[in-house]
Design a protein around this motif. Structure first.
Motif, short mmCIF file in Angstrom:
data_model
loop_
_atom_site.label_atom_id
_atom_site.label_comp_id
_atom_site.label_asym_id
_atom_site.label_seq_id
_atom_site.Cartn_x
_atom_site.Cartn_y
_atom_site.Cartn_z
N LYS A 172 -64.43 72.76 -24.53
CA LYS A 172 -64.82 73.90 -23.71
C LYS A 172 -66.06 73.57 -22.89
CE LYS A 172 -65.89 78.84 -23.93
NZ LYS A 172 -66.03 80.03 -24.81
N GLU A 173 -66.09 74.08 -21.66
CA GLU A 173 -67.23 73.86 -20.79
C GLU A 173 -68.29 74.93 -21.06
OE1 GLU A 173 -67.91 71.47 -18.63
OE2 GLU A 173 -66.06 70.38 -19.09
N TYR A 174 -69.46 74.49 -21.47
CA TYR A 174 -70.56 75.42 -21.72
C TYR A 174 -71.68 75.19 -20.70
CZ TYR A 174 -68.53 76.29 -26.36
OH TYR A 174 -67.71 76.63 -27.39
N MET A 175 -72.58 76.17 -20.62
CA MET A 175 -73.76 76.06 -19.79
C MET A 175 -74.99 75.89 -20.67
SD MET A 175 -73.22 79.07 -16.95
CE MET A 175 -73.27 80.35 -18.22
N SER A 176 -76.04 75.34 -20.10
CA SER A 176 -77.32 75.34 -20.79
C SER A 176 -77.85 76.77 -20.80
CB SER A 176 -78.32 74.42 -20.08
OG SER A 176 -77.89 73.08 -20.13
N PRO A 177 -78.52 77.19 -21.86
CA PRO A 177 -79.01 78.58 -21.94
C PRO A 177 -80.15 78.83 -20.97
CG PRO A 177 -79.78 77.29 -23.81
CD PRO A 177 -78.81 76.44 -23.09
N PRO A 178 -80.43 80.09 -20.67
CA PRO A 178 -81.53 80.43 -19.75
C PRO A 178 -82.88 79.95 -20.28
CG PRO A 178 -80.11 82.32 -20.14
CD PRO A 178 -79.74 81.29 -21.15
N ARG A 179 -83.78 79.65 -19.35
CA ARG A 179 -85.14 79.26 -19.70
C ARG A 179 -86.12 80.32 -19.21
NH1 ARG A 179 -86.34 75.49 -16.36
NH2 ARG A 179 -84.36 75.24 -15.26
N LEU A 180 -87.27 80.40 -19.85
CA LEU A 180 -88.33 81.29 -19.39
C LEU A 180 -89.18 80.54 -18.37
CD1 LEU A 180 -89.73 84.07 -19.71
CD2 LEU A 180 -91.25 82.99 -21.37
N ARG A 181 -89.26 81.08 -17.19
CA ARG A 181 -89.96 80.43 -16.08
C ARG A 181 -91.41 80.11 -16.45
NH1 ARG A 181 -92.81 82.81 -11.75
NH2 ARG A 181 -92.85 81.55 -9.85
N ALA A 241 -73.45 79.77 -32.67
CA ALA A 241 -72.09 80.30 -32.64
C ALA A 241 -72.01 81.54 -31.77
CB ALA A 241 -71.63 80.61 -34.07
N ILE A 242 -73.04 82.39 -31.85
CA ILE A 242 -73.09 83.58 -31.00
C ILE A 242 -73.13 83.19 -29.53
CG2 ILE A 242 -74.60 85.48 -30.26
CD1 ILE A 242 -75.36 85.85 -33.20
N ASP A 243 -73.98 82.23 -29.21
CA ASP A 243 -74.11 81.82 -27.81
C ASP A 243 -72.80 81.22 -27.28
OD1 ASP A 243 -76.57 82.71 -27.13
OD2 ASP A 243 -77.58 80.77 -27.20
N ARG A 244 -72.13 80.45 -28.10
CA ARG A 244 -70.87 79.84 -27.66
C ARG A 244 -69.78 80.89 -27.48
NH1 ARG A 244 -70.38 74.60 -31.67
NH2 ARG A 244 -71.66 73.14 -30.47
N PHE A 270 -70.00 84.36 -27.24
CA PHE A 270 -70.21 85.53 -26.39
C PHE A 270 -70.83 85.22 -25.02
CE2 PHE A 270 -70.21 87.13 -30.74
CZ PHE A 270 -69.32 88.20 -30.65
N TYR A 271 -71.59 84.13 -24.92
CA TYR A 271 -72.36 83.92 -23.69
C TYR A 271 -72.09 82.57 -23.01
CZ TYR A 271 -74.58 87.84 -25.96
OH TYR A 271 -74.79 89.05 -26.59
N ASN A 272 -71.24 81.77 -23.61
CA ASN A 272 -70.85 80.48 -23.03
C ASN A 272 -72.02 79.50 -22.89
OD1 ASN A 272 -68.51 79.08 -22.16
ND2 ASN A 272 -69.26 79.13 -20.06
N PHE A 273 -73.00 79.61 -23.79
CA PHE A 273 -74.14 78.69 -23.81
C PHE A 273 -73.98 77.69 -24.95
CE2 PHE A 273 -76.61 82.60 -22.22
CZ PHE A 273 -76.34 82.29 -20.90
N ASP A 274 -74.54 76.51 -24.74
CA ASP A 274 -74.50 75.50 -25.78
C ASP A 274 -75.85 74.79 -25.85
OD1 ASP A 274 -73.37 74.00 -27.81
OD2 ASP A 274 -72.66 72.43 -26.45
N TRP A 275 -76.26 74.44 -27.04
CA TRP A 275 -77.52 73.74 -27.24
C TRP A 275 -77.49 73.03 -28.59
CZ3 TRP A 275 -79.53 76.45 -31.46
CH2 TRP A 275 -79.17 77.82 -31.55
N ILE A 276 -78.41 72.11 -28.77
CA ILE A 276 -78.48 71.34 -30.02
C ILE A 276 -79.24 72.15 -31.07
CG2 ILE A 276 -79.32 69.23 -31.09
CD1 ILE A 276 -79.04 67.87 -28.36
N PRO A 277 -78.65 72.43 -32.20
CA PRO A 277 -79.28 73.30 -33.20
C PRO A 277 -80.23 72.59 -34.16
CG PRO A 277 -77.09 72.76 -33.93
CD PRO A 277 -77.28 72.08 -32.59
#
Length: 299
Positions: free
Chosen positions: A8-17, A247-250, A252-259
Motif C-alpha cells: 500500500k502507498e502511504y504518506m509521511s505524517p504531517p509535521r509541525l512547522r 496501525a491507526i495512522d495506516r 484511518f489516515y494513510n500515514f506511515d512511519w517507523i515505530p
C-alpha cells in the motif's frame, strides 16, 4: 518485520512547522554543518504544578532571562543557518514579561517562532497575535477527562482553562493549515498509566483536527509521587502503544512511519540540527541530553 512492509502507498505524517523537519532538510543541514533550530528558555514562572515536570518552575526561585541576551543568541543562531526558534522548556513562556516583544524579534530575523504553552493564557487576542506572526503553537493536553487532566496538572480547573485556550486557537484558524502536511498547532501528551487508555482517542482527536500529536512517555525526573505510585509505562507498554498508533495512522489516515524512535509519528533527530539553551546559558544538543551536567564539562 514482514508485516511492516506492505504494498500500500502511504504518506509521511504531517509535521509541525518549525519544530519538525524533513529528512532531506536535516541531511542537507548536516552536510552544510548548519543549525535548523534552537530552543530557548525564557522564564521559570508557571501557572501549573505538573507532578511530572522537570522544569525549574517546580524547584527554583522565579527567574527571567534578559531579552538582550536572548536576542544575541537568536542573532547568532540565524547566522548559523537556523530557520526556527522554539520558545519553552522551563516555565510557561507566555508569562515572560517580554514575550510579545520576543515573538516580534524572532519574526524580525525571518525565523519561525514555535511556542510551547499550556494554553491557559491563550486569550482570543493572544491567539490572534500568534496567528498574525505565523507562530507554531504546541499546547498541553494529557487527558480528555477533567479529573485526570486536573490531577496531572496539579491545579483544579486546569482542564477547563486548557480547553478554553484550545477553543481560542481553533477560532483563530489554527486547525485550518494551507498545507495539511505542514501544521501550525500541536498538542503535547505525556503518556503514563493514568491516561494511557486515552492516548488512541487523543491521537484521533489530533489527526481529525489537523493537530500534530507530540506523545512522550513519562520519564523519571525524581518526582516522589510518580516514583511511589509507579505510573511509568514499561518499555513493552510503550512499544505496544507506538504500534497501536501506527496501525491507526495506516488504517484511518494513510500515514506511515517507523515505530522505533522516541516520538511516535516523528523521528527525534534534534541532536543533529538543533541546540537547547537554558536561562542560565547552558547549551545542550537537546533538552534531554544534558552534557552540561556531566562533571567532565563543569567549569
Amino acid at each position: 518485520m514482514g508485516e511492516y512492509f506492505t504494498q500500500k502507498e502511504y504518506m509521511s505524517p504531517p509535521r509541525l512547522r518549525g519544530y519538525c523537519f524533513s529528512s532531506e532538510t536535516i541531511q542537507a543541514a548536516c552536510r552544510q554543518k548548519k543549525l535548523l533550530s534552537i530552543t530557548i528558555e525564557t522564564n521559570s514562572q508557571c501557572n501549573l504544578h505538573c507532578s511530572y515536570c522537570e522544569g525549574t518552575a517546580k524547584n527554583a526561585k522565579s527567574y527571567e532571562a534578559d531579552l538582550s541576551d536572548i536576542t544575541k543568541v537568536i542573532s547568532e543562531a540565524r547566522a548559523l543557518g537556523a530557520e526556527a526558534v522554539v520558545v519553552g522548556g522551563a516555565g510557561e513562556p507566555t508569562l515572560y514579561k517580554e514575550f510579545i516583544r520576543l515573538i516580534e524579534i524572532i519574526c524580525g530575523y525571518g525565523l519561525i517562532p514555535v511556542v510551547f504553552t499550556n494554553a491557559i493564557t491563550l486569550t482570543p487576542h493572544m491567539c490572534s497575535f500568534l496567528k498574525e506572526h505565523n507562530v507554531s503553537v504546541m499546547t498541553k493536553l494529557d487527558s480528555l477527562r477533567p479529573a485526570t487532566q486536573d490531577h496531572l496538572s496539579g491545579v483544579n480547573g486546569a482542564y477547563v482553562a486548557i480547553q478554553a485556550g484550545l477553543h481560542n486557537l481553533f477560532n483563530a484558524g489554527y486547525t485550518e493549515p494551507s498545507d495539511p502536511l505542514l501544521l501550525s498547532l500541536g498538542i503535547s501528551i505525556v503518556a503514563n498509566l493514568l491516561n494511557v487508555e486515552e492516548i488512541e482517542e487523543l491521537w484521533h482527536f489530533c489527526r481529525r483536527h489537523n493537530i500534530f500529536p507530540n506523545v512522550k512517555a513519562l520519564k523519571n525526573f525524581g518526582s516522589t509521587f510518580y516514583t511511589e505510585q509507579n505510573h511509568y509505562l514499561s518499555p513493552e507498554r510503550i512499544s505496544d502503544l507506538k504500534l497501536k498508533l501506527l496501525a491507526i495512522d495506516r488504517e484511518f489516515y494513510n500515514f506511515d512511519w517507523i515505530p522505533y524512535t522516541p516520538l511516535p509519528g516523528c523521528s527525534c533527530l534534534q541532536y543533529l540540527y538543533s541546540l537547547y539553551i537554558t536561562m542560565h546559558g547552558e547549551v545542550r544538543p537537546c533538552r534531554m541530553t544534558k552534557f552540561d551536567k556531566h562533571p567532565f564539562f563543569s567549569v
